[in-house]
Design an enzyme around this catalytic site. Structure first.
Site, PDB file in Angstrom:
ATOM      1  N   CYS A  36       0.965  -1.222   0.011  1.00  0.00           N
ATOM      2  CA  CYS A  36      -0.246  -0.490   0.205  1.00  0.00           C
ATOM      3  C   CYS A  36       0.816   1.301   0.032  1.00  0.00           C
ATOM      4  CB  CYS A  36      -0.731  -0.194   1.378  1.00  0.00           C
ATOM      5  SG  CYS A  36      -0.488  -0.123   2.998  1.00  0.00           S
ATOM      6  N   HIS A  96      -0.387   6.523   6.058  1.00  0.00           N
ATOM      7  CA  HIS A  96       0.519   5.526   5.705  1.00  0.00           C
ATOM      8  C   HIS A  96       1.715   5.937   4.729  1.00  0.00           C
ATOM      9  CE1 HIS A  96       1.242   0.901   6.098  1.00  0.00           C
ATOM     10  NE2 HIS A  96       1.407   1.782   7.143  1.00  0.00           N
TER      11      HIS A  96
END
Length: 485
Positions: free
Chosen positions: A88, A138
């Site tokens: 990701c 993130h």
């Protein structure tokens, strides 16, 4: 928080490599819109771990996704769209920069995006857009289950061009704890519906303004751990517990897509708003039924199952409704939007790995002129239209070649059958990788080096700013594994 959850939703009818600069061609400068100066609102939506086969429009045997299906029917559906990496954080970096993840310092999940990079949000903000981020971030170097982002975080979304942000460090689920520009807020309900509801409030505020908006909605779904409502799990009672919850989350996520599309119509800005949907990497293993519709590999691999993801662009009256097999990727998002808005790249000498897809909005293109590159933890791949070169160790020199047109499952290595083609693609990949090495060393930046203060990946429980919250968080279901012996 205002209740934006509708009781019911209505569906509408339905090469040799050289580091390449982002230079729009004359064809690319031709507007797809009636007004060549149009500045659409832009919404980027990204699922977390949704596999290529996990949509109704790909005839999933159990899962129904009526709202994604309607979006696909009303827009440009990509059947060969690739995440920038098989996990990701790197893909998120590629979305915001148009560059392969290693160039940006985001080697794998939990790495921080370098502050020396220039993001799409920063560029659009400078061009007059109001910017907002909602959901998973993130890109601040923190690992572990998602926690609300500290105001003191040196890599929070505000430092990368987002005026408004309601964000969490990593994956998040039901009843999440989120951070609104550093202030923690607790929410009740499904995480996908929550972030879309919050994004719609932002959109509503901007819809009556002359300023266009740029909204990024990054879900935490369907990343594990999974926690869906009983009603959303009910259709999957024949599956194991993990698969039930996983698919239940996808049901709620699809419903939130319906919320978003209906909200744009209710605000009368659907035709002024470009929505781009995709997933951040390929599907998960051990989920029933298979998440990749038979593609080889899963999340974490450079096979098609780890990289190929669902993708749709919807912009009514501006994007021709159809299905395309043109190979495209998340690195294309930034150059496409800059081309659309006729914005020159702020650092013309900085390598961009994507291309503009603007001509594809209205034309059927057969061949991509620039290959799609991947490099992750020493592995690499190079997609040149129907052919894919793949190595598990770019320094070892062992390469496989696949013809994706006749062998999308990557079952037959044709490198020995076509040695000249394999050698050509290998030379291109190695030349590109050498240019990435220069980026890794910081040679793309004015300083010609990487800022030494950039953090290394670490777990949030090691960050002093979070320790004061540990007594309060130790009984929260998502943090128990981190805070209790």
């Amino acid at each position: 928080m205002a209740n934006r959850f509708p009781a019911a939703l209505t569906l509408p009818c339905c090469l040799c490599f050289a580091p390449t600069l982002l230079v729009a061609s004359a064809a690319c400068r031709t507007s797809t819109a009636a007004d060549p100066t149009v500045r659409p609102n832009i919404v980027l939506v990204m699922a977390d771990d949704q596999g290529w086969g996990q949509t109704g429009y790909y005839n999933h045997p159990i899962l129904k996704t009526p709202h994604l299906d309607a979006m696909a029917a009303g827009g440009l559906r990509f059947d060969r769209f690739y995440a920038g990496a098989p996990v990701c954080s790197p893909t998120r970096a590629s979305v915001l920069t148009g560059r392969s993840n290693d160039r940006t310092g985001v080697e794998s999940h939990g790495y921080a995006l370098r502050r020396q990079e220039t993001t799409l949000a920063q560029i659009l903000k400078k061009a007059g857009y109001v910017t907002g981020h909602f959901g998973k971030w993130h890109l601040n170097g923190l690992r572990g289950p998602g926690v609300p982002i500290l105001d003191s975080d040196s890599h929070h979304p505000g430092h990368f061009g987002f005026d408004h942000w309601l964000s969490v460090s990593n994956f998040f689920d039901r009843d999440p704890l989120l951070s609104r520009r550093g202030k923690f807020e607790e929410f009740q309900g499904d995480s996908s519906e929550i972030v879309v509801s919050e994004a719609l409030e932002f959109i509503d505020r901007q819809s009556s303004s002359r300023q266009p908006f740029f909204a990024v909605i990054w879900y935490g779904t369907p990343h594990q751990p999974w926690r869906a409502s009983d009603a959303d799990c009910e259709p999957f009672e024949s599956l194991n517990a993990a698969s039930q919850q996983h698919h239940g989350e996808l049901v709620a996520m699809d419903r939130s897509i319906g919320m978003l599309r209906q909200g744009l119509r209710e605000s009368k800005i659907a035709e002024k708003t470009l929505v781009w949907y995709c997933s951040d990497n390929g599907g998960l293993p051990k989920i029933q039924p298979d998440t990749t519709a038979g593609l080889r590999g899963h999340k974490g691999t450079l096979f098609e199952g780890g990289l190929r993801v669902p993708a749709i662009i919807e912009w009514p009256q501006h994007v021709k409704r159809r299905v395309t097999n043109y190979p495209a990727c998340t690195m294309d998002i930034l150059p496409t939007l800059l081309d659309l808005l006729q914005i020159d790249p702020p650092q013309p000498s900085r390598s961009i790995d994507g291309v503009s897809l603007k001509p594809l909005f209205t034309q059927n293109l057969e061949r991509r002129e620039k290959p799609i590159p991947f490099r992750h933890l020493g592995r690499a791949a190079w997609i040149d239209n129907q052919y894919k070169l793949l190595t598990q160790d770019i320094g070892e020199g062992t390469f496989s070649l696949y013809d994706l047109q006749s062998d999308s499952g990557e079952t037959h290595d044709i490198a020995a059958d076509q040695p000249e083609l394999a050698a050509k693609l290998q030379a291109e990949l190695i030349a590109w990788s050498e240019s990435v090495d220069n980026s890794v060393a910081g040679l793309d930046y004015p300083e010609r080096s990487v800022d030494p203060s950039e953090p290394q990946p670490r777990f949030w429980r090691e960050v002093d700013g979070y320790k004061t919250f540990f007594p309060e968080w130790k009984n929260r279901w998502e943090y128990k594994s981190q805070l209790q012996p």
